[in-house]
Design an enzyme around this catalytic site. Structure first.
Site, mmCIF file in Angstrom:
data_model
loop_
_atom_site.group_PDB
_atom_site.id
_atom_site.type_symbol
_atom_site.label_atom_id
_atom_site.label_comp_id
_atom_site.label_asym_id
_atom_site.label_seq_id
_atom_site.Cartn_x
_atom_site.Cartn_y
_atom_site.Cartn_z
ATOM 1 N N ASP A 156 0.834 -1.220 0.000
ATOM 2 C CA ASP A 156 0.000 0.000 0.000
ATOM 3 C C ASP A 156 0.864 1.264 0.000
ATOM 4 O O ASP A 156 0.408 2.327 -0.418
ATOM 5 C CB ASP A 156 -1.020 0.014 1.159
ATOM 6 C CG ASP A 156 -0.414 -0.188 2.530
ATOM 7 O OD1 ASP A 156 0.506 -1.025 2.654
ATOM 8 O OD2 ASP A 156 -0.861 0.479 3.485
ATOM 9 N N HIS A 157 2.140 1.134 0.406
ATOM 10 C CA HIS A 157 3.038 2.301 0.435
ATOM 11 C C HIS A 157 3.962 2.387 -0.779
ATOM 12 O O HIS A 157 4.673 3.373 -0.934
ATOM 13 C CB HIS A 157 3.883 2.269 1.712
ATOM 14 C CG HIS A 157 3.058 2.371 2.952
ATOM 15 N ND1 HIS A 157 3.064 3.467 3.769
ATOM 16 C CD2 HIS A 157 2.132 1.526 3.476
ATOM 17 C CE1 HIS A 157 2.201 3.290 4.765
ATOM 18 N NE2 HIS A 157 1.629 2.115 4.606
ATOM 19 N N HIS A 210 -3.553 7.555 7.267
ATOM 20 C CA HIS A 210 -3.582 6.091 7.221
ATOM 21 C C HIS A 210 -4.594 5.608 8.264
ATOM 22 O O HIS A 210 -4.336 4.691 9.046
ATOM 23 C CB HIS A 210 -2.167 5.561 7.526
ATOM 24 C CG HIS A 210 -1.923 4.136 7.103
ATOM 25 N ND1 HIS A 210 -2.384 3.059 7.803
ATOM 26 C CD2 HIS A 210 -1.245 3.605 6.054
ATOM 27 C CE1 HIS A 210 -1.997 1.927 7.226
ATOM 28 N NE2 HIS A 210 -1.317 2.239 6.148
#
Ligand SMILES: [Zn+2]
Ligand SMILES: [Zn+2]
Length: 568
Positions: A362-363, A535
């Site tokens: 996701d990063h 986040h």
């Protein structure tokens, strides 16, 4: 006689008990600002009428029908309630009528934000209670979204549900078998309020059957479109049954309902937990001074495919340069969006430096985007990628995966430059990892479950220091690392909703991430003045819930739950 005296006595008692009633209602536009300053007090109620000034209402009513409704209701409310009337909003969210000429709508976000901006501007000078005198149905969804955001700022905004406010009265006079638009009820009300605007000789009955059998939207259409109501006239219901008397019954009941709602609003407290963050905008905040280090939230998301939140990515911006942290999906496009307010530092040719916190997808699934898209968009400098061990291997594989793309662009007809695709990779573990004339960047290891090396970064400029946590469990060392910093951008999850998660997920979250109360305690120990949540794992909690959990754990600084494109 006796009755008159009794009423007079009651009025005196009433007036004495409610000194505010001594001041009559007023229309904001009719006074100069010094008087507005006196009247826009924290206990003032501001009414914002909302009525479309150009939207189809069948062949027998005018396009400005809703504006007329709003004006009539507003005049009646003004007679009976001590309120301040703001200007009427003539455009809003009316997607159901766009197939008819002259009908206008705003996009959902724009409709929501128009209301937010008006309320915020007026609230700045005192009022905390707002009533949108709403005459629409589709308007209610963006109004509810606006109310949620304003609630986080300690502002109570309510609005009329036009379908229920006069419902009992409507049931007593209604004859049509169904209908909601330019129908028996709406036409009756207009006959009562302003009969000169009704042409009953053109009124029709149109029960607007659903094309294709199943309704998929509340849209009316003059042509047959599957899932919408087919109505050549634009009427849904039986306008021929309208009478002035029915209109009187429903309109008067609706006024009474609105006055009850305004009275209830006046008596409602602004929730105490939210008062602590009054004026803390969670969305589009004003940017800090042009020359200071800015924090730009490019993506505040998680692996969840939330359409409003891009993958995790933060940009630090100063002096025309950008320093990115992480490359979640959407990073280049969100940078382009932020460039509209921040300037060229976030335009593709200037995206030249990124710090990766860790290699979770996701990063990093926007990393190929960051390597290649800016090059195609005329970045000539190589991209410098600073990240934990493993970064080099990931980049090498991405380079291999796009070897053909490079070849076709460079050797083919495309006038691509021959340098902007190149990368410089630096693997780091802790300590000073980057330095230039205006900024020093330090890294520290944070606990993130099974990851060998996950990093938080501290950006130090001479005017401002900012720490970005990346993904991390609660870390005492991070509180120390942030010592003296001005902004802490930190990941978070809702402790309240955590309890609703299955045990195997609870094990995962508590090993990999930080709950809002844990973060509140940590930020208080760090004495950081501004805490920015990103986040966010909500699981049904709201931004206000997260903020409440953080404050509840004793944090006394300012906390905001970030949205994409926010600037701090
Ligand atoms: Zn993550
Ligand atoms: Zn992660």
């Amino acid at each position: 006689m006796r009755t008159d005296r009794f009423i007079a006595a009651m009025l005196l008692v009433f007036a004495a008990a409610s000194p505010a009633l001594a001041q009559p209602a007023l229309t904001l536009g009719s006074i100069p600002w010094p008087e507005a300053k006196q009247r826009l007090t924290p206990d003032a109620i501001v009414v914002i009428p909302l009525g479309a000034e150009s939207k189809e209402h069948g062949p027998h009513l005018l396009l400005d029908n809703d504006r007329r409704l709003a004006d009539w209701f507003t005049a009646r409310v003004r007679e009976s309630a001590n309120v301040i009337i703001a200007p009427t909003i003539p455009y809003h969210f009316y997607p159901a009528f766009v197939d008819y000429s002259g009908s206008t709508t705003l996009r959902f976000d724009v409709a929501r934000d128009v209301v937010i901006d008006i309320v915020r501007a007026l609230a700045r000078h005192g009022p905390r209670r707002f009533y949108v005198l709403n005459t629409g149905v589709s308007t209610m969804r963006p109004l509810a979204a606006a109310a949620d955001i304003l609630a986080e700022e300690g502002i109570l905004m309510r609005f009329t549900d036009i379908l229920t406010v006069g419902r009992e009265a409507e049931a007593s006079v209604r004859q049509q078998k169904e209908g909601t638009h330019a129908d028996e009820m709406e036409t009756s009300m207009m006959l009562y309020m302003d009969s000169s605007s009704v042409n009953m000789s053109r009124a029709v009955r149109e029960y607007a059957p659903i094309t294709g059998g199943t309704e998929t939207s509340s849209r009316l259409s003059p042509v047959e479109v599957p899932g919408t109501r087919f109505s050549p006239s634009g009427v849904y219901g039986d306008a021929t049954l309208a009478t002035r008397e029915k209109g009187r019954v429903v309109a008067e009941a609706s006024v009474a309902g609105m006055l009850r709602e305004i009275a209830a609003l006046r008596a409602s407290p602004v929730p105490a937990a939210l008062r602590a963050i009054a004026n803390a905008a969670t969305g589009l905040t004003e940017p800090p001074p042009a020359d200071s280090l800015k924090v730009v939230m490019l993506g505040t998301g998680t692996p969840n495919a939330d359409p409003d939140r891009s993958g995790p990515a933060v940009a630090l911006v100063r002096g025309g340069r950008s320093y990115l942290v992480d490359a979640g999906p959407g990073v280049v496009r969100r940078a382009a969006l932020a460039a509209r307010s921040v300037g060229s530092a976030l335009q593709p040719p200037q995206l030249k430096l990124v710090f990766l916190t860790h290699l979770h997808s996701d990063h990093t699934s926007g990393l190929a985007d960051l390597m290649l898209s800016p090059w195609v968009l005329e970045r000539t400098a190589p991209l410098t990628i600073i990240g934990p061990p493993g970064t080099r291997r990931m980049v090498k594989h991405l380079m291999a995966a796009y070897a053909d793309d490079r070849r076709v662009r460079i050797d083919g007809l495309e006038p691509a430059n021959e340098t902007g695709w190149k990368v410089i990779v630096k693997e780091v573990r802790a300590g000073v990892v980057y330095r230039d004339s205006q900024i020093t960047v330090r890294a520290m290891r944070v606990p993130h479950g099974g990851w060998e090396t996950a990093l938080a970064y501290r950006f130090e400029a001479n005017d401002r220091s900012v720490v970005v946590s990346g993904d991390t469990g609660p870390s005492e060392a991070l509180a120390n690392f942030c010592g003296g910093c001005k902004v802490l951008v930190h990941e978070v999850y809702s402790a309240e909703k955590f309890r609703t998660r299955p045990p195997e997920w609870q094990r995962y979250h508590s090993a990999f991430h930080t709950s809002a109360p844990q973060l509140g305690a940590l930020a208080e120990r760090a004495q950081v003045p501004l805490l920015v949540l990103y986040h966010q794992l909500y699981w049904g909690a709201t931004d206000a819930d997260l903020v409440r959990e953080v404050i509840g754990a004793g944090y006394r600084g300012r906390v905001v739950s970030a949205r994409d494109a926010a600037i701090y």
